[in-house]
Structure formats: C-alpha cells, structure tokens
Design an enzyme around this catalytic site. Sequence first.
Site, mmCIF file in Angstrom:
data_model
loop_
_atom_site.group_PDB
_atom_site.id
_atom_site.type_symbol
_atom_site.label_atom_id
_atom_site.label_comp_id
_atom_site.label_asym_id
_atom_site.label_seq_id
_atom_site.Cartn_x
_atom_site.Cartn_y
_atom_site.Cartn_z
ATOM 1 N N HIS A 43 43.731 16.530 -38.591
ATOM 2 C CA HIS A 43 42.651 17.212 -39.305
ATOM 3 C C HIS A 43 42.806 18.721 -39.141
ATOM 4 O O HIS A 43 42.285 19.307 -38.183
ATOM 5 C CB HIS A 43 41.293 16.767 -38.758
ATOM 6 N N GLY A 132 35.100 12.201 -30.708
ATOM 7 C CA GLY A 132 35.715 11.601 -31.887
ATOM 8 C C GLY A 132 34.686 10.768 -32.610
ATOM 9 O O GLY A 132 34.452 10.955 -33.807
ATOM 10 N N ILE A 202 31.580 20.206 -46.423
ATOM 11 C CA ILE A 202 32.606 19.270 -46.885
ATOM 12 C C ILE A 202 32.653 18.056 -45.967
ATOM 13 O O ILE A 202 32.602 18.185 -44.735
ATOM 14 C CB ILE A 202 33.999 19.941 -46.924
ATOM 15 N N HIS A 275 40.561 18.276 -44.928
ATOM 16 C CA HIS A 275 39.823 17.650 -43.827
ATOM 17 C C HIS A 275 40.713 16.787 -42.946
ATOM 18 O O HIS A 275 40.813 17.019 -41.744
ATOM 19 C CB HIS A 275 38.665 16.804 -44.353
ATOM 20 N N ARG A 367 15.181 -8.075 -11.455
ATOM 21 C CA ARG A 367 14.768 -6.695 -11.749
ATOM 22 C C ARG A 367 13.885 -6.157 -10.625
ATOM 23 O O ARG A 367 13.907 -4.959 -10.315
ATOM 24 C CB ARG A 367 14.039 -6.611 -13.086
ATOM 25 N N GLU A 421 17.647 5.030 -26.639
ATOM 26 C CA GLU A 421 18.656 4.339 -25.830
ATOM 27 C C GLU A 421 20.048 4.946 -25.992
ATOM 28 O O GLU A 421 20.793 5.074 -25.023
ATOM 29 C CB GLU A 421 18.712 2.847 -26.202
ATOM 30 N N HIS A 483 14.180 -10.053 -28.893
ATOM 31 C CA HIS A 483 14.290 -9.437 -27.572
ATOM 32 C C HIS A 483 15.045 -10.312 -26.572
ATOM 33 O O HIS A 483 15.121 -9.970 -25.394
ATOM 34 C CB HIS A 483 12.889 -9.132 -27.028
#
Length: 676
Positions: A43, A132, A202, A275, A367, A421, A483
């Site tokens: 690029h 990237g 662009i 590009h 947990r 998140e 969920h």
Amino acid sequence: MTKAQTKAAATAGAGTESVAIKDMANAIRALSMDAVQAANSGHPGMPMGMADVATVLFTEALSFDAGAPDWPNRDRFVLSAGHGSMLLYSLLYLTGYPGMTIEEIKRFRQLGSKTAGHPEYGHAAGIETTTGPLGQGIANAVGMALSEQLLAARTGKNLIDHHTYVIAGDGCLMEGISHEAISMAGHLGLGKLIVFWDDNSISIDGATSLSVSDDQLKRFQASGWNTIAIDGHNPAEISAAIKKAKAESSKPWLIACKTIIGYGAPNKQGTKDTHGSPLGAEEIAAAREKLCWPYPPFEVPAAILKAWRAAGARGHSARTAWEKSFAKADAATKTLINGRDAAKASAAAIVEAKTAFATDTTKRATRVWSQLTLEKLIPAMPELLGGSADLTPSNGTRTKHHTSVAPGNFSGNYMHYGVREHAMAAAMNGIALHGSFIPYGATFLVFTDYCRPSIRLSALMEKRVIYVMTHDSIGVGEDGPTHQPVEHVAALRAMPNVQVFRPADALETAEAWQIALSSEKSPSVLALTRDAVPTVLKARTSDDNLTAKGAYVVSGEYKRDVTLIATGSEVAIAVEAAALLAKDGVNAAVVSMPSFELFRQQPEGYRLGVLGNAPRVGIEAAVAQGWHEWLRQKDTFIGMSSFGASAPAKQLYEHFGITASKVAAAAKACIASVKS
C-alpha cells in the site's frame, strides 16, 4: 511550496541542518513506493500521503531515542492504519532503530523479514503494536494513554510524562471499535492522546463518499475531544497543530489532516489506484521527477539520511537525564515501571487462597471462587489492573481492595469499561504493551464474540492479557440462548496461543489464575460458571498445581472400565455418574480437563496415563468440536449440538441430556460397543 512552508522546511527539526522537511518526507515516499514495487504488493498511497505529517512529528515533537527503543518514558507512536506499514518501516530505518536496515526495507513482505505486510509487534524495535485490522490501533493507543496516566499517578510526572500519537485512516474511523475507543478516551479525558486522521477521502472501492458522510470533527467533539483541521502537506500547520494539542491537554485531540493519497505520483495521486497496489515502473519514474528525487531505488542521499539520524538521536539527552532520575527512585517505583516476576509475586497469595478454600465446604460458582482468589491477589500485586464491561457484580471482578479509575483520578486500580467489550479487549492489549500493568477484564463468555479480534491480537502479539469470562454455558439459565455460550469455548480453543481454562472447583480456579499470571507470552481466558460447583474435587498440597497439567485423574485411576472426561461444572456430573456406575459394578475413572492447551503440552506417557485405554466419554455443556483430539471413533460425547433455551439451569441440563444418569447410560453403551 508557500512561503510558510518554505520557512518551516528550512528551520524545522533539531539536527536536520539545512535539509528541507520536504526532502526528508520524500525519503519516506521513495522508500515506500520502491519497497511496494519490489514486493509487487502493498500500500504505497498512505505512506506517501502522510509522509509530511510523520516527518514533522518525528523531527519535532516525538520524544524518543532510536538507540534505546524500550525507554519507558518514550512517546508511543501507533500506526493504526497498519496497511501503510512502509511509513513506519521507513521511519524506523531513517531514524536508526536497531535492526531496521535498508536490506530489511528491500525485503518488505518477504518470508522471515522484519518488514511484514502489516506491522507486527516483536518483529522489530519501534513497532509498538500489531496493526492491520482497522481500528485496533486507535483502541490500543487508548490503553497506552491510560497506562501513562495510571503510572504517572503512582510515580509522579518527573518519571512518567509522555504522549501517545496515532495515525488513523478513514477505515479506522468507520470501524465500530473506533466509536467505543474514542468514547472511552473522551470520557476519561486522556489529554495526552493525539490522533492524526489521514483525511484523504479515498477507500479501496473509490471515494469514501460511496459509503460514509460522517462529520468526524463533530463526532469526536461529541465524545469530548478537541479537534482541529489542517493541511496535511503544510509543515507549518502540522507543527502548530501538534504544539497546540500538547499545550491544551485536558482532552484528547483529533488532528484532521487533509491529504492527497499517493502524494507525488502525478497520474495516480488522489485515486484508489494508489491505495493497495504498486505504482508501476512508469509511474514511479514520473513520481521521482515530480518530487525532484533523482536517486536510484532504496538510495537515500547522505545528507538526508544524516538529518534523519540526527532526529533519531534527538531524544538521547532527555533519555539519559531520565535514567539518572530513575536511578534515584525507590524500589517500589522501579518495580512498578520495570515490572517483575508475576509468578513469584502471586505465589504466596495463591497458596493462601487454596489453603482457605481447602477447608471451605460451601459450594460456590467458579466466578465467586475467582473473586475470592482476587481478594488475595490484589493486595499482593499492585500491578494488577481489573475491570469489567459493565458486568462487575455478575463477573465478580472487583474486590474490597479496588478503587475506581475515573476522569481526573487515575490512582485507582479498577476500570469501568462500560458496554464496550471490543474496546476493553483492545485497550487491555495497549495496557499490556505499554508495560507495568497486568490487565484483566471481564464480560459474559458469550460476548467474547464482541472482542474476539482483540483476543486474537493478544495471542498474536504474545501478550499477557487475562479475560475473565463468566456465565460459561447453558447454566446461565433463564436468560436463554442469546446469553448461553455453546460454541465459544471451542472457538477460543481453536485460536493459537490462547490458554482457555474451564475450572471445575475452587482449587482449579485459583490455579488457573496462577498460571494466567505466570504466562508472560500468552493471553488466558477463564471460563467461569454461574452455577455452584464443589470446593475440592481432589485434595492436594497448597503449592501443587494440578491445573498446570491440563488434565488429571480425579478418582478411579486404577482398574478402570471407562474414563469420564469433563470440564468445569460438568466434572461434578461425571463424579456423580461414576458413583451410579459403581453401584452396577462398573469402575469409572473421572478426569478433569481444565485446559486442553496445557494437557496437549504434557509428555505422551502422562497423557496416556490420564486418558487410559478404556472407552472414554467426554462431557461438556458445549459443542463437541475440539474433543476429537481426546476421543476415539467408538468413544462418546455428551454435550450440546444446538443452541440453548430459556429455563432454570437444572431443567436445561435435564432437557439437553447432560445429567449423571445420561452419562452413566452412555458409558455403559460405550463399553458394550467396544466389546461387541
């Protein structure tokens, strides 16, 4: 050039002598178009368009010493628009970073080179993060800027006082993660974060007007940022904008740089053709003429290279002065800045937790056992930075030792990431990259889908980021299939260099934390239950970590007729099934397998000893993908093959056939099939 540009070019950049800024920028343009042409891919447009901005930044504003790329108080530079990697590689070569030679520039995009198609952390000094995937870099930079503020609040600005700079493109700002990131940065008032937007209008498809018409300045302003628009090819405007941003640091800054993509390529500049494709020999020749760059490919004249190397050494005196101040700091400050061996730092706290758990007969969700482990870890490890994506009470990630990080108050050790998140995960990558802090963050396991790209980058960069993912199965219950993660554990296990833990009891939970903290080159995912599990499935000494083996025999090791292999809350189901089988004279061994990854690393003899030669039944309230590694053709899997449903957890386990009686029946059938 205008008169202002001519004046700026003649005087800007300490150590550049009489070399003009435009000539230094053209060195970036030439190296970029030559490297892309040699690789026949890449690029060139963005590096050529942003060369002026990068040149002013690196020669005037960026505080760095190319000879000491790991200096803790250096400014961070993040190329969020990672496809323009030759901009970064050119800068690293020109300023004299170790290892970035002209030969590496010539080997752009070749196997084994430091100059990969997109910047990869660890390949070369000066690459602060892997970019990237668009938008990741700007969110990483939020984490870096946050780290700077947190560290400065603890050590003082005489030791930590630096900026984080980002170059982001139109694509970065289109990505949804950018909204999460800029919202978080604006809320926190991260005033040392400065983003240069390469406003070239662009995209790959053509003009950005095909797909977007946002007013980016108003968008950033609405999130609490300062903004300014400049000509990205005017060194005087670039310089003035940076100075203004550094002087007014109560809010983060967006500097919108109007640029021409592929600047200098007379027939292709300003078009999508620059590009993501080489310019071609004919256009490169025309560009050399337009830019007054009559030098062969990959050749930078001595005077220009000397000016760039002077820019690279510009921060040497500041760095050495900092080192003298650092030498006078107290031991705790030095440890926080430099980091320490987390395995040693956490050892006593883990032993303390496991000792307490061993005598606790109360059944709790993993947990909760995780939260109780953190109660021991947080006082022992001030480098731990916790957080949650607006699920703190459910995740159990906050302890009585935590205080909140808030706008204007960075002395806290707990982040409220909000319902962001993706940005949480990416910011934690930035925190880990910055150094000093070990981040952990939480949400429901099902929402790893929202942060998966950043988890992948944690793994690719080999960074210690800890993901506390609770509500790990159909045990979520009434919230229903939206969920209830059924495919997520398998998907995470499929990702290279990710340690996935699904602990079955209190001890495994504490041990998983110990391993995660000790794993400097791997992220870890702790998949934790909502439903209660036993405290101790197999007793051991407080300093013996069975979870580190990946799997171990819980009971019935000898004279087994069948082996029941389970993870997490299903291990207790396997234990119950073994008891049912024993009543019928069937000897069942129960194996807990909290980590596929760690078990895979064990010697073959150990693995065979745990798994045995008898028929095997795998048990997990999730899909079967990945279990084939441990189950043979005639073995059986008890788990999920569909989405869940909305009902109390106990009813769901019965509905989907994940019960002790079903496991016992499957074990008998498996034994019978082998005998037949």
